[in-house]
Design a protein around this motif. Structure first.
Motif, mmCIF file in Angstrom:
data_model
loop_
_atom_site.group_PDB
_atom_site.id
_atom_site.type_symbol
_atom_site.label_atom_id
_atom_site.label_comp_id
_atom_site.label_asym_id
_atom_site.label_seq_id
_atom_site.Cartn_x
_atom_site.Cartn_y
_atom_site.Cartn_z
ATOM 1 N N HIS A 208 0.925 -1.377 -0.463
ATOM 2 C CA HIS A 208 0.130 -0.207 -0.357
ATOM 3 C C HIS A 208 1.138 1.542 0.133
ATOM 4 N N THR A 209 0.348 2.784 -0.058
ATOM 5 C CA THR A 209 1.202 3.170 0.021
ATOM 6 C C THR A 209 0.309 3.978 0.808
ATOM 7 N N HIS A 210 1.026 5.632 0.860
ATOM 8 C CA HIS A 210 0.860 6.628 1.845
ATOM 9 C C HIS A 210 0.748 7.555 1.478
ATOM 10 N N PRO A 211 -0.155 8.227 0.500
ATOM 11 C CA PRO A 211 -0.027 8.925 -0.531
ATOM 12 C C PRO A 211 0.411 11.306 0.191
ATOM 13 N N ARG A 212 0.110 10.419 1.751
ATOM 14 C CA ARG A 212 0.697 12.517 2.494
ATOM 15 C C ARG A 212 1.890 11.798 3.477
ATOM 16 N N ALA A 213 2.318 11.168 3.794
ATOM 17 C CA ALA A 213 2.732 11.332 4.924
ATOM 18 C C ALA A 213 4.170 9.898 4.422
ATOM 19 N N GLY B 41 11.900 -4.562 18.947
ATOM 20 C CA GLY B 41 12.874 -3.385 18.874
ATOM 21 C C GLY B 41 13.473 -2.611 18.055
ATOM 22 N N ASP B 42 12.968 -3.143 16.476
ATOM 23 C CA ASP B 42 13.916 -2.106 15.442
ATOM 24 C C ASP B 42 13.241 -1.492 15.043
ATOM 25 N N VAL B 43 13.965 -0.371 14.232
ATOM 26 C CA VAL B 43 12.912 0.358 13.829
ATOM 27 C C VAL B 43 12.946 0.528 11.854
ATOM 28 N N PHE B 44 12.311 0.897 11.338
ATOM 29 C CA PHE B 44 12.030 1.043 9.867
ATOM 30 C C PHE B 44 11.376 2.004 9.643
ATOM 31 N N ILE B 45 11.808 2.943 8.077
ATOM 32 C CA ILE B 45 11.321 4.023 8.074
ATOM 33 C C ILE B 45 10.430 3.735 6.429
ATOM 34 N N PHE B 46 9.467 3.626 5.989
ATOM 35 C CA PHE B 46 8.866 4.098 4.550
ATOM 36 C C PHE B 46 8.451 5.507 3.732
ATOM 37 N N PRO B 47 9.305 6.097 2.908
ATOM 38 C CA PRO B 47 9.355 6.791 3.094
ATOM 39 C C PRO B 47 8.059 7.325 1.783
ATOM 40 N N VAL B 48 8.017 8.592 1.791
ATOM 41 C CA VAL B 48 6.250 9.118 1.594
ATOM 42 C C VAL B 48 6.333 8.211 -0.058
ATOM 43 N N GLY B 49 4.543 8.126 -0.255
ATOM 44 C CA GLY B 49 3.789 7.750 -1.500
ATOM 45 C C GLY B 49 4.624 6.775 -2.008
ATOM 46 N N LEU B 50 5.273 6.003 -1.540
ATOM 47 C CA LEU B 50 6.305 4.437 -2.084
ATOM 48 C C LEU B 50 5.317 3.552 -1.796
ATOM 49 N N ILE B 51 4.832 2.032 -2.563
ATOM 50 C CA ILE B 51 4.726 1.224 -1.714
ATOM 51 C C ILE B 51 5.741 0.253 -1.203
ATOM 52 N N HIS B 52 4.337 0.019 0.077
ATOM 53 C CA HIS B 52 5.437 -1.001 0.683
ATOM 54 C C HIS B 52 4.569 -1.456 1.415
ATOM 55 N N THR C 120 -4.677 0.737 -0.396
ATOM 56 C CA THR C 120 -4.043 -0.561 -0.869
ATOM 57 C C THR C 120 -3.895 -1.251 -2.725
ATOM 58 N N ILE C 121 -2.938 -1.596 -2.919
ATOM 59 C CA ILE C 121 -2.627 -1.834 -4.180
ATOM 60 C C ILE C 121 -3.823 -2.514 -5.149
ATOM 61 N N ALA C 122 -3.631 -4.007 -4.797
ATOM 62 C CA ALA C 122 -4.734 -4.276 -5.031
ATOM 63 C C ALA C 122 -5.943 -4.505 -4.875
ATOM 64 N N ASN C 123 -6.630 -3.783 -3.521
ATOM 65 C CA ASN C 123 -7.697 -3.118 -3.199
ATOM 66 C C ASN C 123 -8.227 -2.229 -4.333
#
Length: 223
Positions: free
Chosen positions: A110-115, A147-158, A183-186
């Motif tokens: 999915h993507t978050h178009p604004r965040a 405890g691990d942290v990960f970043i998903f940049p704005v607008g990219l499919i993740h 959500t891409i498939a939806n």
């Protein structure tokens, strides 16, 4: 030299433009969202309640410790904490979510178009990743543990996938009061009305029977 200086000056002048690709800055201490304009005094993203009428409950949400129900086709559930649930988030440019995963549950691509999103694993192990934009479409992925942290940049499919045989839980912070989710498939196969078979056949290079089967699926929302 003069030409190089002009190019440099134009580049510097254009750099600040990228700063505005986010929620607008707040124009007062806070702006509690309200749907009824009769009780509004300021407008900043949404109608805003008179600050004199704001209460602690405008900035409060209970129940995020309760696991979301993951007995669905994808095996995950997202409990949102954005401006729709916490009116006091209006204009503040942030929101929050809890994601629960059944064993081998998936938060689908999915993507978050604004965040942009920052994800922290509280329990379990997740395989996570995002895909860079065209033309490279590079997958950047990693196995995360507690405890691990990960970043998903704005607008990219993740996505996030629970690789363990026990439940997993993660918390996500997002850089928008209302980040939105596609959500891409939806979106592609579950749109209403449906996208033309001709468009999807050509886009995915498959025949009509495959498209019909995908469009006939029940595309559930885990939000």
């Amino acid at each position: 030299m003069d030409a190089l200086f002009v190019v440099f000056a134009l580049t510097v002048a254009l750099v600040p433009c990228s700063v505005f690709a986010s929620d607008p800055s707040s124009l007062q201490d806070f702006c509690v969202a309200i749907d009824d304009p009769r009780f509004a005094v300021f407008v900043n993203g949404k109608f805003c309640k008179d600050p004199e009428l704001a209460t602690a409950n405008d900035f409060f949400l209970a129940g995020l410790q309760i696991p979301g129900k993951t007995a669905n086709k994808v095996g995950s559930n997202v409990t949102q904490a954005n401006v729709a649930q916490i009116p006091g988030l209006n204009t503040l440019g942030i929101s929050f979510a809890r994601i629960d995963y059944a064993p081998y549950g998936l938060n689908p691509p999915h993507t978050h178009p604004r965040a942009s999103e920052i994800l922290t694993v509280l329990e379990g192990s997740l395989y996570v990743g995002f895909v860079t934009s065209n033309p490279v479409n590079r997958l950047i992925s990693k196995i995360l543990n507690q405890g691990d942290v990960f970043i998903f940049p704005v607008g990219l499919i993740h996505f996030q996938f629970n690789v363990g045989h026990t439940n997993a839980v993660a918390l996500a912070g997002l850089s928008s009061q209302n980040p939105g989710t596609i959500t891409i498939a939806n979106a592609v196969f579950g749109s209403k009305p449906p996208i033309s078979d001709d468009v999807l056949m050509k886009a995915f290079q498959v025949d009509k029977s495959v498209i019909d089967k995908l469009q006939a699926q029940f595309w559930m929302n885990n939000k």
